[in-house]
Scaffold this motif. Structure first.
Motif, PDB file in Angstrom:
ATOM      1  N   SER A 188       0.827  -1.208   0.000  1.00 48.14           N
ATOM      2  CA  SER A 188       0.000   0.000   0.000  1.00 48.14           C
ATOM      3  C   SER A 188       0.856   1.251   0.000  1.00 48.14           C
ATOM      4  CB  SER A 188      -0.917  -0.010   1.225  1.00 48.14           C
ATOM      5  OG  SER A 188      -1.649   1.191   1.321  1.00 48.14           O
ATOM      6  N   LEU A 189       1.909   1.261   0.830  1.00 49.28           N
ATOM      7  CA  LEU A 189       2.815   2.412   0.880  1.00 49.28           C
ATOM      8  C   LEU A 189       3.463   2.649  -0.476  1.00 49.28           C
ATOM      9  CD1 LEU A 189       4.648   4.565   2.159  1.00 49.28           C
ATOM     10  CD2 LEU A 189       6.104   2.706   3.005  1.00 49.28           C
ATOM     11  N   SER A 190       3.933   1.604  -1.124  1.00 47.73           N
ATOM     12  CA  SER A 190       4.598   1.742  -2.425  1.00 47.73           C
ATOM     13  C   SER A 190       3.640   2.283  -3.472  1.00 47.73           C
ATOM     14  CB  SER A 190       5.159   0.392  -2.871  1.00 47.73           C
ATOM     15  OG  SER A 190       6.137  -0.071  -1.960  1.00 47.73           O
ATOM     16  N   GLN A 191       2.407   1.803  -3.468  1.00 44.16           N
ATOM     17  CA  GLN A 191       1.419   2.287  -4.431  1.00 44.16           C
ATOM     18  C   GLN A 191       1.083   3.759  -4.191  1.00 44.16           C
ATOM     19  OE1 GLN A 191      -1.607  -0.680  -3.772  1.00 44.16           O
ATOM     20  NE2 GLN A 191      -0.862  -1.994  -5.434  1.00 44.16           N
ATOM     21  N   LYS A 192       1.006   4.153  -2.921  1.00 41.18           N
ATOM     22  CA  LYS A 192       0.754   5.563  -2.607  1.00 41.18           C
ATOM     23  C   LYS A 192       1.938   6.433  -3.018  1.00 41.18           C
ATOM     24  CE  LYS A 192      -2.419   4.727   1.251  1.00 41.18           C
ATOM     25  NZ  LYS A 192      -2.605   4.819   2.719  1.00 41.18           N
ATOM     26  N   LEU A 193       3.140   5.922  -2.821  1.00 38.20           N
ATOM     27  CA  LEU A 193       4.329   6.657  -3.237  1.00 38.20           C
ATOM     28  C   LEU A 193       4.342   6.857  -4.749  1.00 38.20           C
ATOM     29  CD1 LEU A 193       7.121   7.917  -2.724  1.00 38.20           C
ATOM     30  CD2 LEU A 193       8.080   5.592  -2.836  1.00 38.20           C
ATOM     31  N   LEU A 194       4.017   5.804  -5.486  1.00 37.45           N
ATOM     32  CA  LEU A 194       3.967   5.908  -6.945  1.00 37.45           C
ATOM     33  C   LEU A 194       2.902   6.917  -7.385  1.00 37.45           C
ATOM     34  CD1 LEU A 194       4.284   2.110  -7.815  1.00 37.45           C
ATOM     35  CD2 LEU A 194       6.023   3.875  -8.196  1.00 37.45           C
ATOM     36  N   ALA A 195       1.778   6.913  -6.698  1.00 37.42           N
ATOM     37  CA  ALA A 195       0.717   7.876  -7.018  1.00 37.42           C
ATOM     38  C   ALA A 195       1.182   9.304  -6.756  1.00 37.42           C
ATOM     39  CB  ALA A 195      -0.532   7.566  -6.195  1.00 37.42           C
ATOM     40  N   ARG A 196       1.921   9.506  -5.656  1.00 37.78           N
ATOM     41  CA  ARG A 196       2.440  10.839  -5.346  1.00 37.78           C
ATOM     42  C   ARG A 196       3.448  11.287  -6.403  1.00 37.78           C
ATOM     43  NH1 ARG A 196       0.953  14.801  -3.650  1.00 37.78           N
ATOM     44  NH2 ARG A 196       2.813  15.518  -2.559  1.00 37.78           N
ATOM     45  N   LEU A 197       4.264  10.372  -6.876  1.00 38.43           N
ATOM     46  CA  LEU A 197       5.238  10.710  -7.912  1.00 38.43           C
ATOM     47  C   LEU A 197       4.519  11.148  -9.186  1.00 38.43           C
ATOM     48  CD1 LEU A 197       7.881   7.876  -7.402  1.00 38.43           C
ATOM     49  CD2 LEU A 197       8.197  10.317  -6.960  1.00 38.43           C
ATOM     50  N   ASP A 198       3.424  10.488  -9.501  1.00 38.44           N
ATOM     51  CA  ASP A 198       2.630  10.899 -10.669  1.00 38.44           C
ATOM     52  C   ASP A 198       2.005  12.276 -10.464  1.00 38.44           C
ATOM     53  OD1 ASP A 198       3.191   8.619 -12.109  1.00 38.44           O
ATOM     54  OD2 ASP A 198       1.394   7.554 -11.446  1.00 38.44           O
ATOM     55  N   GLU A 199       1.565  12.527  -9.236  1.00 38.96           N
ATOM     56  CA  GLU A 199       0.903  13.799  -8.938  1.00 38.96           C
ATOM     57  C   GLU A 199       1.840  14.992  -9.051  1.00 38.96           C
ATOM     58  OE1 GLU A 199      -0.892  13.553  -5.111  1.00 38.96           O
ATOM     59  OE2 GLU A 199      -2.148  11.834  -5.639  1.00 38.96           O
ATOM     60  N   VAL A 200       3.048  14.843  -8.508  1.00 39.20           N
ATOM     61  CA  VAL A 200       3.959  15.992  -8.501  1.00 39.20           C
ATOM     62  C   VAL A 200       4.497  16.304  -9.884  1.00 39.20           C
ATOM     63  CG1 VAL A 200       4.585  15.641  -6.088  1.00 39.20           C
ATOM     64  CG2 VAL A 200       5.990  14.595  -7.867  1.00 39.20           C
ATOM     65  N   GLY A 201       4.594  15.276 -10.741  1.00 40.73           N
ATOM     66  CA  GLY A 201       5.020  15.501 -12.120  1.00 40.73           C
ATOM     67  C   GLY A 201       6.300  16.308 -12.230  1.00 40.73           C
ATOM     68  N   VAL A 202       7.338  15.863 -11.520  1.00 38.24           N
ATOM     69  CA  VAL A 202       8.604  16.582 -11.490  1.00 38.24           C
ATOM     70  C   VAL A 202       9.223  16.639 -12.880  1.00 38.24           C
ATOM     71  CG1 VAL A 202      10.941  16.639 -10.538  1.00 38.24           C
ATOM     72  CG2 VAL A 202       9.009  15.967  -9.114  1.00 38.24           C
ATOM     73  N   GLU A 203       9.646  17.829 -13.290  1.00 35.40           N
ATOM     74  CA  GLU A 203      10.366  17.979 -14.562  1.00 35.40           C
ATOM     75  C   GLU A 203      11.831  17.695 -14.298  1.00 35.40           C
ATOM     76  OE1 GLU A 203      11.491  21.381 -17.906  1.00 35.40           O
ATOM     77  OE2 GLU A 203      10.024  21.798 -16.331  1.00 35.40           O
ATOM     78  N   ARG A 204      12.395  16.733 -15.045  1.00 35.19           N
ATOM     79  CA  ARG A 204      13.768  16.321 -14.786  1.00 35.19           C
ATOM     80  C   ARG A 204      14.680  16.720 -15.939  1.00 35.19           C
ATOM     81  NH1 ARG A 204      10.324  12.546 -13.693  1.00 35.19           N
ATOM     82  NH2 ARG A 204      10.767  11.151 -15.402  1.00 35.19           N
TER      83      ARG A 204
END
Length: 344
Positions: A328-344
């Protein structure tokens, strides 16, 4: 590849344990993960590699043609002459003899690789401290020093084919951590619900903002095209509360009191907001202290323990719950990464 630094100015909150288990679970969920040990204490490396592997990795004159003694077959397959540590990678810079020495990361399993740490990395602190002011005036040698971690991580990620890098960072605000955090796209903060973790948050937030401001306003403009440099985003993803083992002298009410303060302190210190909407709390992980000795002896994640490892009866139920929590934690982390949409 997107990078996530796990960092808190307060030590002893379970940061390395969290990094280790996240790396395994994200790999289990189909991601190619690169774990990077940027803490000179090298506890993450010790979690992944056994003592014989560490002895081979850290020896000064590494030979790949040793006779294959008992137990060394696996050792030489995983830790070979092409691998190196963070300290060996930046050794040419420390000695003033060149630039980063790139090497293959250590393959832990398919889809999970490690850039090992090294106690010798602590010697890089003074070099990074001296390079910081010179980076502000565009000194190329200083810029190669301050971007060394970023370029090492990027190269190792390419070699491993990774899409997520997890950076384990020590609990201080020194020069090594400044360079490590500047190399990170995002930051995840493990916390304990206590006074010390909240104090660490109050120090951490202003430091990240100041480093970001200086890097983006005063340094990036001086970086030449031939030196790859991070954007210095360090976007806060949120925090994970690591539930402590309850003590008789610390009742549940005391724990709850500090837990209730975390969202506001995080909003004020890290986000510079007066209120919190609760979206930055990614998870609260229960205490799995009873599983840790078994996992250490079996050299595997807690959620992989089996009856043969000593996880019997009700302990096996706890193992299954541990798996569910980290999934559950990993899935939430992945969702947060999608949300922030960091430009790299």
């Amino acid at each position: 590849m997107i990078s996530v630094a796990l960092f808190n100015n307060k030590g002893g909150v379970g940061k390395t344990t969290l990094t280790y288990h996240l790396a395994h679970m994200l790999q289990r969920l189909g991601h190619r993960v690169l774990a990077v040990d940027l803490d000179p204490q090298s506890n993450l490396t010790a979690a992944f590699l056994d003592e014989d592997e560490l002895a081979t990795l850290w020896q000064e004159n590494h030979q790949v043609d040793w006779p294959l003694l008992d137990g060394q077959q696996k050792l030489l397959l995983r830790v070979n002459g092409a691998s190196g540590t963070v300290a060996s990678a930046v050794a040419p810079i420390m000695k003033g003899l060149g630039d980063v020495r790139f090497a293959d990361p250590v393959v832990i399993t398919d889809g999970l690789s490690l850039v090992p740490g090294d106690l010798n990395l602590s010697a890089f602190e003074d070099k990074l401290s001296a390079a910081w002011p010179n980076s502000l005036i565009g000194d190329h040698a200083a810029l190669r020093t301050t971007t060394a971690f970023y370029r090492l991580i990027r190269d190792a990620g390419t070699r491993a084919g990774a899409d997520i890098a997890l950076l384990d960072v020590g609990p201080n605000l020194g020069a090594i951590n400044r360079a490590a955090l500047l190399a990170a796209d995002t930051v995840l903060m493990p916390l304990a619900a206590d006074l010390f973790s909240l104090r660490g948050l109050r120090n951490l937030g202003p430091a990240l903002r100041e480093w970001r401001r200086i890097w983006q306003s005063n340094v990036l403009q001086h970086v030449p095209p031939d030196i790859a440099a991070p954007r210095g985003t360090m976007t806060p993803l949120g925090y994970v509360v690591m539930q402590p083992k309850m003590r008789l002298d610390r009742p549940v009410k005391a724990y709850q009191r500090w837990l209730e303060r975390v969202p506001t302190v995080f909003a004020n210190s890290v986000l510079e907001r007066t209120t919190s909407d609760g979206t930055y709390e990614i998870a609260t992980l229960r205490n799995y202290q009873s599983l840790m000795p078994l996992a250490h002896d079996a050299r595997k994640p807690m959620f992989d323990l089996r009856s043969a490892d000593g996880a019997l009866g009700s302990t096996q139920t706890l193992v299954q719950r541990c798996y569910q929590d980290f999934e559950s934690l990993s899935q939430k982390l992945l969702a947060r990464l999608d949300e922030v949409g960091v430009e790299r």
